[in-house]
Design an enzyme around this catalytic site. Sequence first.
Site, PDB file in Angstrom:
ATOM      1  N   GLU A 183      -4.871  -0.048  -8.659  1.00 18.27           N
ATOM      2  CA  GLU A 183      -3.901   1.031  -8.857  1.00 18.27           C
ATOM      3  C   GLU A 183      -2.583   0.399  -9.295  1.00 18.27           C
ATOM      4  O   GLU A 183      -2.001  -0.395  -8.549  1.00 18.27           O
ATOM      5  CB  GLU A 183      -3.722   1.791  -7.538  1.00 18.27           C
ATOM      6  CG  GLU A 183      -2.761   2.945  -7.626  1.00 18.27           C
ATOM      7  CD  GLU A 183      -2.641   3.712  -6.301  1.00 18.27           C
ATOM      8  OE1 GLU A 183      -2.554   4.948  -6.343  1.00 18.27           O
ATOM      9  OE2 GLU A 183      -2.643   3.076  -5.226  1.00 18.27           O
TER      10      GLU A 183
ATOM     11  N   SER B  49       0.826  -1.213   0.000  1.00 15.99           N
ATOM     12  CA  SER B  49       0.000   0.000   0.000  1.00 15.99           C
ATOM     13  C   SER B  49       0.854   1.254   0.000  1.00 15.99           C
ATOM     14  O   SER B  49       0.372   2.321  -0.362  1.00 15.99           O
ATOM     15  CB  SER B  49      -0.886   0.080   1.243  1.00 15.99           C
ATOM     16  OG  SER B  49      -1.336  -1.165   1.638  1.00 15.99           O
TER      17      SER B  49
ATOM     18  N   ASN C 211      -3.768   6.274  -1.767  1.00 11.42           N
ATOM     19  CA  ASN C 211      -3.602   6.411  -0.316  1.00 11.42           C
ATOM     20  C   ASN C 211      -2.941   7.728   0.074  1.00 11.42           C
ATOM     21  O   ASN C 211      -3.245   8.290   1.119  1.00 11.42           O
ATOM     22  CB  ASN C 211      -2.808   5.236   0.242  1.00 11.42           C
ATOM     23  CG  ASN C 211      -3.683   3.988   0.371  1.00 11.42           C
ATOM     24  OD1 ASN C 211      -4.913   4.084   0.387  1.00 11.42           O
ATOM     25  ND2 ASN C 211      -3.077   2.832   0.437  1.00 11.42           N
TER      26      ASN C 211
ATOM     27  N   HIS D 277      -1.756  -2.553  -6.866  1.00 12.47           N
ATOM     28  CA  HIS D 277      -2.356  -2.268  -5.558  1.00 12.47           C
ATOM     29  C   HIS D 277      -3.867  -2.476  -5.619  1.00 12.47           C
ATOM     30  O   HIS D 277      -4.574  -1.673  -6.214  1.00 12.47           O
ATOM     31  CB  HIS D 277      -1.988  -0.828  -5.166  1.00 12.47           C
ATOM     32  CG  HIS D 277      -2.516  -0.415  -3.837  1.00 12.47           C
ATOM     33  ND1 HIS D 277      -2.832   0.882  -3.534  1.00 12.47           N
ATOM     34  CD2 HIS D 277      -2.796  -1.143  -2.719  1.00 12.47           C
ATOM     35  CE1 HIS D 277      -3.279   0.939  -2.291  1.00 12.47           C
ATOM     36  NE2 HIS D 277      -3.273  -0.272  -1.790  1.00 12.47           N
TER      37      HIS D 277
HETATM   38  N1  LIG Z   1      -5.649  -5.106   4.286  1.00 14.11           N
HETATM   39  C1  LIG Z   1      -5.822  -4.082   3.477  1.00 14.11           C
HETATM   40  O1  LIG Z   1      -6.797  -3.336   3.583  1.00 14.11           O
HETATM   41  C2  LIG Z   1      -4.833  -3.819   2.371  1.00 14.11           C
HETATM   42  C3  LIG Z   1      -5.237  -3.079   1.252  1.00 14.11           C
HETATM   43  C4  LIG Z   1      -4.339  -2.873   0.206  1.00 14.11           C
HETATM   44  C5  LIG Z   1      -3.065  -3.380   0.295  1.00 14.11           C
HETATM   45  N2  LIG Z   1      -2.688  -4.081   1.409  1.00 14.11           N
HETATM   46  C6  LIG Z   1      -1.320  -4.615   1.432  1.00 14.11           C
HETATM   47  O2  LIG Z   1      -1.371  -5.997   1.125  1.00 14.11           O
HETATM   48  C7  LIG Z   1      -0.346  -6.688   1.801  1.00 14.11           C
HETATM   49  C8  LIG Z   1      -0.953  -7.811   2.620  1.00 14.11           C
HETATM   50  O3  LIG Z   1      -1.851  -7.263   3.544  1.00 14.11           O
HETATM   51  P1  LIG Z   1      -2.941  -8.156   4.294  1.00 14.11           P
HETATM   52  O4  LIG Z   1      -3.886  -7.236   4.912  1.00 14.11           O
HETATM   53  O5  LIG Z   1      -3.426  -9.219   3.387  1.00 14.11           O
HETATM   54  O6  LIG Z   1      -2.045  -8.835   5.440  1.00 14.11           O
HETATM   55  P2  LIG Z   1      -2.343 -10.175   6.237  1.00 14.11           P
HETATM   56  O7  LIG Z   1      -1.587 -10.066   7.483  1.00 14.11           O
HETATM   57  O8  LIG Z   1      -3.799 -10.465   6.284  1.00 14.11           O
HETATM   58  O9  LIG Z   1      -1.698 -11.294   5.324  1.00 14.11           O
HETATM   59  C9  LIG Z   1      -0.321 -11.428   5.090  1.00 14.11           C
HETATM   60  C10 LIG Z   1      -0.037 -12.888   4.832  1.00 14.11           C
HETATM   61  O10 LIG Z   1       1.281 -13.028   4.344  1.00 14.11           O
HETATM   62  C11 LIG Z   1       1.817 -14.205   4.889  1.00 14.11           C
HETATM   63  N3  LIG Z   1       3.265 -14.136   4.853  1.00 14.11           N
HETATM   64  C12 LIG Z   1       4.073 -13.356   5.593  1.00 14.11           C
HETATM   65  N4  LIG Z   1       5.363 -13.572   5.269  1.00 14.11           N
HETATM   66  C13 LIG Z   1       5.365 -14.504   4.299  1.00 14.11           C
HETATM   67  C14 LIG Z   1       6.378 -15.144   3.553  1.00 14.11           C
HETATM   68  N5  LIG Z   1       7.657 -14.864   3.769  1.00 14.11           N
HETATM   69  N6  LIG Z   1       6.022 -16.051   2.630  1.00 14.11           N
HETATM   70  C15 LIG Z   1       4.729 -16.350   2.419  1.00 14.11           C
HETATM   71  N7  LIG Z   1       3.728 -15.772   3.086  1.00 14.11           N
HETATM   72  C16 LIG Z   1       4.035 -14.867   4.033  1.00 14.11           C
HETATM   73  C17 LIG Z   1       1.256 -14.268   6.278  1.00 14.11           C
HETATM   74  O11 LIG Z   1       1.315 -15.573   6.811  1.00 14.11           O
HETATM   75  C18 LIG Z   1      -0.145 -13.747   6.084  1.00 14.11           C
HETATM   76  O12 LIG Z   1      -1.047 -14.811   5.829  1.00 14.11           O
HETATM   77  C19 LIG Z   1       0.394  -5.646   2.609  1.00 14.11           C
HETATM   78  O13 LIG Z   1       1.484  -5.198   1.856  1.00 14.11           O
HETATM   79  C20 LIG Z   1      -0.629  -4.548   2.774  1.00 14.11           C
HETATM   80  O14 LIG Z   1      -0.062  -3.276   2.963  1.00 14.11           O
HETATM   81  C21 LIG Z   1      -3.547  -4.323   2.428  1.00 14.11           C
END
Ligand SMILES: NC(=O)c1ccc[n+]([C@@H]2O[C@H](COP(=O)([O-])OP(=O)(O)OC[C@H]3O[C@@H](n4cnc5c(N)ncnc54)[C@H](O)[C@@H]3O)[C@@H](O)[C@H]2O)c1
Length: 698
Positions: A444, A411, A482, A432
């Site tokens: 995005e 993000s 964002n 994104h």
């Molecule tokens: N949640 C949101 O609203 C949102 C929106 C847009 C972008 N994002 C971005 O998306 C990304 C993920 O966010 P999220 O909310 O899904 O997080 P989350 O914590 O729900 O999920 C992350 C997952 O990645 C896994 N993981 C971590 N390290 C790993 C590795 N080395 N190998 C394989 N898997 C691994 C974890 O086990 C976990 O299941 C982040 O970069 C976040 O900034 C999130």
Amino acid sequence: MPELVSYKKHGAIGVITVNNPPVNALSPGVPEGIYESLLKGLSDPAVKAMVLTGGGRSFIAGADIKHLGQQKSPVAMKWRDEMERMEKPVVAAIHGFALGGGLESALCCHYRVAVPSAKVGLPEVLIGILPGGGGTQRLPRLVGPKTAMELIVSGRHVPAPEAKALGIVDEIVPENDLVGAAVAFAEKISGVRPLPRVGDKSDKLAEAKADPGMFDAMRKKIERRARNQVAPYRCIDAVEAAVSLPLEKGLAHERALFDELRQGEETGALKYVFYAEREAAKVPDVPRETKAQDIRSAAVIGAGTMGGGIAMCFANVGIPVKVLERDKETLDKGLAKVKRNYEISAKRGSMDPADISKRMALITPALSYEEVGDTDIVIEAVFENLDVKKEIFKKLDKAMKADAVLASNTSTLDIDAMAAVTSRPAQVLGTHFFSPANVMKLLEIVRGEKTGKETIATAVKLGKRLEKVVGVCGNCDGFLANRTRIPFKIEMMALVEEGSLPEQVDKVMYDFGYPMGPFAVGDLAGLDISYATRQRRAKEDPANFRADPISDALVEAGRLGQKSGAGYFLYKEGDRTPYPDPEVAEIIQSVSRQMGVKRRAIGDEEVLHRLLLSSVNEAAKILEEGIAYRSSDVDAMWINGFGFPRYRGGLMYWADHTLGVPKVRDTLHEWYGKYGGHWKPAKLIDDLANAGKAFSDV
Ligand SMILES: NC(=O)c1ccc[n+]([C@@H]2O[C@H](COP(=O)([O-])OP(=O)(O)OC[C@H]3O[C@@H](n4cnc5c(N)ncnc54)[C@H](O)[C@@H]3O)[C@@H](O)[C@H]2O)c1
């Protein structure tokens, strides 16, 4: 140049084909061409019936939006009504889309046949108008006023099999032989008299005479969804007129309502958004003919909230996707959640239950990088931590095939830093998605310093395939969406610190047209997540850290949002309504006291302007830096990523059309004097004001 409309005899059947690519819109010349062909068929004694169809990939997909509201030729005004009254039958042969003016044309034919993949509908309401070519008068006569209202007010596309069940289409014909089947159908019905004319039908109208309350019931039903809008209500008025007036008077009434709407602000904004969404995917230095890879397979790293949702996006359009996690337990949990989400959709009726297993079969679990190496694109969606992401990009660089695209769903983090650890920075970019990824329309695309043009073109093409509204921007902290949203969030907390309360801010934004107020959205997402981020940032980056003492105090009092039954608002068991809570008011007042702030009454207009203008200012800075390509990209992103009301045209359109750049400039200067910080006006705004220009000129 090929003719816009061609006419050819197939035995005793005259076949009229519209050739106005890409979608056979009813541009000037098309109605005239059809009319001329109809007259040929009428005057030829050897012709018993006619078929009206579209060349290329569609029937007539609609009016030509570019010419909307312009004076029509006399033929364009009358051809449909005359066709309906003709003494030889005309059969509409539909493939692709018959939308708006296209379906209205088909409704004036005496019969309609369609291939199974065709879609029909009257989507005019989506650009703030109503079907002005008889659609509101004929559709109710064909399917009944209740169904017609539902279709016209929602503007939804109806698949051919459903259209057949509703009686809009008479026969479904084989996908690969539309014209042949339509000609055969025309031969079969060529002797039937009297001709079935939709305009003459009245049996279905009886439904409304028996239930005159149905129109008010519909008005009530759309009250929340259509607040601040005019067109959906005029659609209902027009259908009501179909019941109370004879056809000719009803058509005149429809025309008058149409003329009123087409001059209104709503259609101006909605038409602008229609174009803004198309433009946002275009990158000035990436020409149309840039080679774009076809993505046939994909991989997602991380099966968390976003990873699972992104995998669903691929499976939903039939692209096989592998999902990689750190361990089997987390992976199983992540995929079980995906399945649960599909089951919920099926239960709600938005998905066929039979599709659950089909879509799940497209999602393959993976625990090693070797397993994902052969896919065309990989999207990393692990924790928001640059070191973790860099490690993953190193592994992907080793594992992925030579031409694979390497993308991150970050993000905020630096795409260039991730690209730099690979041997192929030209193939790295940001994709994104917004949460929930399978629901939110915005994608995005973030272009790194070294991202290749083909990589961008590939991601744009993929985004469209995933049915997303695609916006492209450059790399900066928070990217376009964002980064422009952060000042809004800062202001919403500043307002409550100074004297407002969450319920006031939320009401102002709800009334403006957002589906939910920003504080209620915070409660839905959970206050603990941003709390944890603040705790971390305070340690890691104290110089740029902005405290949020009110949210901190709420979390520390155990108020985590909806999930704990209380956040900025109070929630009752099994009820998602946010109720104002005196305890929150007390916490807020006590924080204000500790901060030494003398609270004051803040007007609703100030609430709205502080939230939106702080973001307008940031967007102007991004435009100035060249990270955003055009002002309308901001609008496309705010509408599809943040729920900004579409009929207000988007953030920048709103600023242009309600305040205008000079007033925006004056307000920013005033507030910069008062509050400092992010209110420092973008130079671009001063420049535009001095030049007498608008944001839309950028
Ligand atoms: N949640 C949101 O609203 C949102 C929106 C847009 C972008 N994002 C971005 O998306 C990304 C993920 O966010 P999220 O909310 O899904 O997080 P989350 O914590 O729900 O999920 C992350 C997952 O990645 C896994 N993981 C971590 N390290 C790993 C590795 N080395 N190998 C394989 N898997 C691994 C974890 O086990 C976990 O299941 C982040 O970069 C976040 O900034 C999130």
